[in-house]
Design an enzyme around this catalytic site. Sequence first.
Site, mmCIF file in Angstrom:
data_model
loop_
_atom_site.group_PDB
_atom_site.id
_atom_site.type_symbol
_atom_site.label_atom_id
_atom_site.label_comp_id
_atom_site.label_asym_id
_atom_site.label_seq_id
_atom_site.Cartn_x
_atom_site.Cartn_y
_atom_site.Cartn_z
ATOM 1 N N CYS A 192 75.081 38.890 62.516
ATOM 2 C CA CYS A 192 76.423 38.731 62.747
ATOM 3 C C CYS A 192 77.181 40.205 63.501
ATOM 4 C CB CYS A 192 77.205 38.696 61.471
ATOM 5 S SG CYS A 192 78.990 38.262 61.576
ATOM 6 N N TYR A 193 78.037 41.017 62.653
ATOM 7 C CA TYR A 193 78.547 41.885 63.635
ATOM 8 C C TYR A 193 77.412 43.020 63.972
ATOM 9 C CZ TYR A 193 82.136 45.478 64.155
ATOM 10 O OH TYR A 193 82.952 46.619 64.823
ATOM 11 N N THR A 194 76.215 43.073 63.032
ATOM 12 C CA THR A 194 74.999 43.910 63.151
ATOM 13 C C THR A 194 74.476 43.581 64.682
ATOM 14 O OG1 THR A 194 75.061 44.554 61.200
ATOM 15 C CG2 THR A 194 72.898 44.851 62.454
ATOM 16 N N ALA A 195 74.305 42.361 64.774
ATOM 17 C CA ALA A 195 73.511 41.811 66.023
ATOM 18 C C ALA A 195 74.427 42.178 67.226
ATOM 19 C CB ALA A 195 73.235 40.256 66.017
ATOM 20 N N SER A 196 75.742 42.077 67.239
ATOM 21 C CA SER A 196 76.696 42.386 68.433
ATOM 22 C C SER A 196 76.664 43.931 68.500
ATOM 23 C CB SER A 196 78.057 42.071 67.789
ATOM 24 O OG SER A 196 77.943 40.606 67.657
ATOM 25 N N ASP A 227 82.337 29.878 58.600
ATOM 26 C CA ASP A 227 81.600 30.924 57.940
ATOM 27 C C ASP A 227 82.405 32.082 57.273
ATOM 28 O OD1 ASP A 227 78.996 30.332 58.817
ATOM 29 O OD2 ASP A 227 79.191 31.281 60.766
ATOM 30 N N GLU A 276 78.100 42.357 55.801
ATOM 31 C CA GLU A 276 77.964 43.867 56.040
ATOM 32 C C GLU A 276 79.163 44.544 55.486
ATOM 33 O OE1 GLU A 276 80.735 42.122 58.177
ATOM 34 O OE2 GLU A 276 78.630 42.059 59.086
#
EC number: 2.7.1.23
Length: 307
Positions: free
Chosen positions: A193-197, A67, A150
Amino acid sequence: MELKQVIIAYKAGDIESQKWAQRCAKELEVLDCKVLMGPSGYKDNPYPVFLSSASEKIDLAIVLGGDGTILAAARQLAPESIPILAVNVGGHLGFLTEPFELFRDTQQVWHRLQGDRYAMLQRMMLEARVCEGDRCSPQSSSDRFYCLNEMCIKPASIDRMPTAILELEVDGEVVDQYQGDGLLVATPTGSTCYTASANGPIIHPGMDAIAVTPICPLSLSSRPIVIPPGSIVDIWPLGDYELNTKLWTDSSLATSIWPGQWISVKMAHCMARFIVLRENYSFYQTLREKLQWAGTRIHFDNNHRVN
């Protein structure tokens, strides 16, 4: 699709990825296709050379890696409207890639591409710029920065973990001030990605929307927000006297933010274009397989569903 001039980018330092890139290059050259090939990684950005040395229109970019390799390609190639065939070779999660099993028979892949037997998936991008001067008539003081996942505004320091104080404006109206590790401004693609984390919302990539998510806010009431794609998001660093605040695009450092400057983010004018070889692509299946979205603890039989 014509295959007259093709980019092949492979994951830097990965022997398997490089081997398949070389194989693809040889096969495409037999088809009278000009190939521009090189490694892509944290210290390797081949795309400016590719774009400047292209003798004619670039028909396709084949990107072999994970990715991170794909995100780098999207940032560089989306503004040029170059379609990307992303294949998970040497990667880990492979959220944005086509399965390697569908790529193994490369001769069949070339026939499918030339016969237009594939789907095209377009994904929304964001663009950001650094602004300064009068907030009513701001002046851009940087190039445009693009991201597929993001934009992240957060501080970085060698010897400590500084806290960010960031003011969020949407379309000129102050929404809130956040104290914490930073802010994420994400696309639907980046919502997984980072947002879900950071406990942000998951947004279907078929939508156009922007998610703003605080990272570890020092408040129980700071919540993520989803806003329309036409919104202008301005983020002002406050109280940063050591010049730690920086803009990150898809986890790569873009630029530092100096006193009196702020970051303006909006939907990009371009879309990332991905070639889909799978006959049955499902976003929900990808969530289940890649992010282990288990759902309910107990599954009941559904007699109304015919398998």
